[in-house]
Motif scaffolding. Structure first.
Motif, PDB file in Angstrom:
ATOM      1  N   ARG A 182      -6.906  13.995 -23.547  1.00 61.21           N
ATOM      2  CA  ARG A 182      -7.220  15.337 -23.040  1.00 61.21           C
ATOM      3  C   ARG A 182      -8.609  15.387 -22.405  1.00 61.21           C
ATOM      4  O   ARG A 182      -8.871  16.204 -21.521  1.00 61.21           O
ATOM      5  CB  ARG A 182      -7.141  16.367 -24.168  1.00 61.21           C
ATOM      6  N   SER A 183      -9.501  14.508 -22.875  1.00 64.92           N
ATOM      7  CA  SER A 183     -10.866  14.458 -22.335  1.00 64.92           C
ATOM      8  C   SER A 183     -11.002  13.416 -21.228  1.00 64.92           C
ATOM      9  O   SER A 183     -12.112  13.102 -20.787  1.00 64.92           O
ATOM     10  CB  SER A 183     -11.860  14.145 -23.456  1.00 64.92           C
TER      11      SER A 183
ATOM     12  N   CYS B 204     -11.804  16.932 -32.369  1.00 67.20           N
ATOM     13  CA  CYS B 204     -11.042  16.837 -31.113  1.00 67.20           C
ATOM     14  C   CYS B 204     -10.748  18.218 -30.550  1.00 67.20           C
ATOM     15  O   CYS B 204     -10.819  18.432 -29.339  1.00 67.20           O
ATOM     16  CB  CYS B 204      -9.747  16.056 -31.332  1.00 67.20           C
ATOM     17  N   ARG B 205     -10.423  19.165 -31.428  1.00 69.91           N
ATOM     18  CA  ARG B 205     -10.174  20.536 -30.970  1.00 69.91           C
ATOM     19  C   ARG B 205     -11.418  21.146 -30.338  1.00 69.91           C
ATOM     20  O   ARG B 205     -11.332  21.984 -29.443  1.00 69.91           O
ATOM     21  CB  ARG B 205      -9.719  21.407 -32.137  1.00 69.91           C
TER      22      ARG B 205
ATOM     23  N   GLY C   1      -6.853  13.435 -28.343  1.00 68.87           N
ATOM     24  CA  GLY C   1      -8.148  13.997 -27.957  1.00 68.87           C
ATOM     25  C   GLY C   1      -8.789  13.235 -26.818  1.00 68.87           C
ATOM     26  O   GLY C   1      -9.330  13.825 -25.874  1.00 68.87           O
TER      27      GLY C   1
ATOM     28  N   SER D 242     -13.429  19.503 -28.595  1.00 72.40           N
ATOM     29  CA  SER D 242     -13.732  18.628 -27.442  1.00 72.40           C
ATOM     30  C   SER D 242     -14.877  17.664 -27.731  1.00 72.40           C
ATOM     31  O   SER D 242     -15.568  17.217 -26.813  1.00 72.40           O
ATOM     32  CB  SER D 242     -14.052  19.463 -26.187  1.00 72.40           C
ATOM     33  N   ARG D 243     -15.066  17.348 -29.009  1.00 75.99           N
ATOM     34  CA  ARG D 243     -16.122  16.391 -29.391  1.00 75.99           C
ATOM     35  C   ARG D 243     -15.461  15.056 -29.754  1.00 75.99           C
ATOM     36  O   ARG D 243     -15.514  14.577 -30.874  1.00 75.99           O
ATOM     37  CB  ARG D 243     -16.917  16.968 -30.557  1.00 75.99           C
ATOM     38  N   VAL D 244     -14.804  14.483 -28.753  1.00 75.13           N
ATOM     39  CA  VAL D 244     -13.975  13.307 -29.015  1.00 75.13           C
ATOM     40  C   VAL D 244     -14.803  12.068 -29.353  1.00 75.13           C
ATOM     41  O   VAL D 244     -14.360  11.216 -30.129  1.00 75.13           O
ATOM     42  CB  VAL D 244     -13.033  13.010 -27.826  1.00 75.13           C
TER      43      VAL D 244
ATOM     44  N   LYS E 168     -10.674  10.245 -21.308  1.00 77.64           N
ATOM     45  CA  LYS E 168     -11.328   8.995 -21.718  1.00 77.64           C
ATOM     46  C   LYS E 168     -10.250   7.899 -21.744  1.00 77.64           C
ATOM     47  O   LYS E 168      -9.906   7.360 -22.806  1.00 77.64           O
ATOM     48  CB  LYS E 168     -11.968   9.148 -23.099  1.00 77.64           C
TER      49      LYS E 168
END
Length: 538
Positions: free
Chosen positions: A135-136, A99-100, A132, A102-104, A138
């Motif tokens: 933040r993305s 998640c950090r 995560g 950005s690979r949620v 989704k």
């Protein structure tokens, strides 16, 4: 060195090492960013029968994920799956790392893998993943994960609820955010001021001002005290809808309800609303009320007041506030001074501006390049080039480096003062600097050369320009250059400028709809018509 010795003693001498020794060494290696050595030793010792505890296992996985190496951590877990069964805590570390980074979606796949392997996710698993996904942006998947969490009997905690509510509020789904909050309250779970603040902002953004005020009351019922950001969001929302008087009434009703004064956190928002609405006398009175209550405004509030009074032309009041600020032990920062100096220079009050520059130096808050640029810009516009030189010397003496804006301001002033040769010399100096001139500087010099009839120099300036420099300023200057060349009957030179402009993408003038080539075509057409008219008259 220690890692190599340990590896050699295990491989060559068959020495036995326990997990505690490895843990100590791994911690030191992580601090030195020796990640590959940790992994190599970890797998080597595991193959030699060393039994790791979960603490050591988690140390390695978390260390790799913290270094942005979530893939390697996941690969390590897979490689050792026959020896160690990963727990929920191990997988939580991997999900956090993904998640950090950005690979949620990869993190979501890890959750699915956990379920396949009958490893039950806990509240931290879901909350980390939910954060995560939010933040993305989704949103849909975040909702699904939230519902899955509850279906699986995992109870969301206040952080879980807060994460989802904040995201929904910011995403414009305020009704859904309120629904989730009602659910949270029905479970008697506490909420926090950050979550409530985002709801206030979301309601204002959705033009639901009445609901925003009602929610402020609900916050009190929930035992949540609004903070400065809450009130700031409220003021901003009402201002966006032209309802400043209404939010001011809200503050004054609050003041009456509390016996004549607001809580300290409300004053910055209230003062901001009064200033933006133009009620400066009431703002001054409120500052006095605040002081009498034993609360001193902070540097941000003072700076806002000083700026507002200065822009309203009440410079004496601004300077009084500055003095009051210093007297109360609130140190003005460079932004406070620079904002006031900028307004003073625009109003041609240069003596006051100079006094503040000296005051900044004496107070230990030396002016920055923006401050000096503001003063020089005002002086240039007033044609006070000798004073500009004085400020420039002050700037160098204080070891504040000029930037390209500084030089552009001075060049513009020199050009307008008829000192074109000095402006061109300064321009050449900028060209040799590290930053180099920007589009505005090129535009100014080309335009000035055209006005002075120095078309050859203007053409040379454009042809020698760095191709990377672009901007509307250049296009406007080129339109003037092409027109001047045509007027001087230098059509070939004008066409060459048009060709180079096309290569560089400099095609339009200020209006955005006139091609440079059209200026040349119109001139040629006009010349033909004049020639035909002359022949007819002959």
């Amino acid at each position: 060195m220690a890692a190599k010795l340990l590896e050699r003693s295990v491989v060559e001498a068959g020495a036995k090492v326990d997990s505690q020794a490895f843990t100590l060494l791994a911690t030191k290696l992580f601090r030195r960013s020796k990640f590959s050595e940790v992994v190599r030793l970890f797998t080597l010792l595991a193959s030699r029968g060393v039994v790791y505890g979960e603490t050591t296992y988690k140390l390695v996985v978390d260390g790799l994920c913290g270094a942005g190496m979530a893939n390697q951590a996941l690969e390590l877990v897979r490689e050792l799956s026959g020896v160690y069964t990963p727990t929920v805590f191990i997988y939580n570390g991997i999900i956090t790392g993904l998640c950090r980074a950005s690979r949620v979606m990869d993190a979501y796949k890890v959750l699915e893998k956990m379920v396949e392997e009958s490893i039950v996710p806990n509240v931290f698993t879901y909350t980390i993943l939910l954060n995560g996904l939010c933040r993305s942006n989704k949103t849909k998947l975040a909702r699904e994960v939230f519902q899955e969490m509850k279906r699986n009997g995992c109870k969301p905690n206040p952080i879980t609820y807060g994460t989802l509510i904040q995201h929904l509020s910011r995403a414009g789904e305020i009704d859904e955010a309120l629904r989730v909050m009602i659910e949270q309250r029905s479970l008697e779970l506490p909420t926090d001021v950050i979550t409530c603040t985002t709801i206030v902002g979301g309601l204002c953004k959705a033009s639901r001002l009445d609901d925003a005020l009602k929610f402020m009351e609900e916050m009190r019922q929930m035992g949540v005290r609004p903070n400065e950001v809450t009130y700031s969001n409220l003021v901003h929302g009402f201002r966006q809808h032209g309802e400043l008087d209404r939010v001011i009434r809200f503050f004054e009703e609050e003041k009456a309800r509390k016996g004549g004064s607001l809580e300290a956190a409300a004053y910055p928002g209230y003062l901001d609303a009064l200033c933006k609405a133009g009620y400066l006398d009431r703002a001054r009175k409120s500052v006095e009320e605040l002081r009498q209550s034993g609360v001193v405004p902070d540097v941000v509030t003072y700076s806002m007041l000083i700026n507002t009074f200065a822009r309203a032309g009440q410079f004496d009041a601004s300077l009084e506030l500055l003095e009051d600020m210093r007297r109360n032990g609130v140190k003005p920062d460079v932004v406070t001074y620079s904002t006031l100096i900028n307004v003073l220079c625009k109003e041609r009050k240069f003596q006051d501006a100079f006094r503040l520059l000296e005051l900044m130096e004496a107070a230990g808050s030396p002016p920055n390049v923006v401050t000096y640029n503001s003063v020089m810009d005002g002086l240039c516009k007033s044609g006070k080039m000798d004073e500009v030189h004085r400020v420039y010397e002050m700037m160098l003496k204080s070891r504040c480096s000029p930037d390209v804006v500084t030089y552009s301001i001075i060049m513009n002033g020199l050009s307008k003062a008829g000192m074109l040769d000095s402006a061109v010399k300064l321009f050449e100096l900028i060209k040799s600097s590290r930053e180099g001139p920007d589009a505005a500087a090129y535009s100014m010099v080309i335009t000035s050369l055209c006005r002075a009839g120095k078309l050859e120099e203007a053409c040379g300036m454009y042809h020698g320009m760095e191709v990377t420099v672009a901007g509307d300023n250049i296009c406007r200057a080129l339109a003037g250059l092409v027109a001047a060349l045509c007027d001087a009957k230098r059509t070939d030179s004008a066409r060459r400028i048009v060709e180079v402009a096309r290569e560089r993408g400099h095609r339009v003038t200020k209006s955005g709809d006139t091609d440079l080539a059209k200026i040349v075509e119109d001139h040629l057409l006009e010349s033909k018509e004049e020639h035909a008219d002359a022949e007819w008259k002959a």
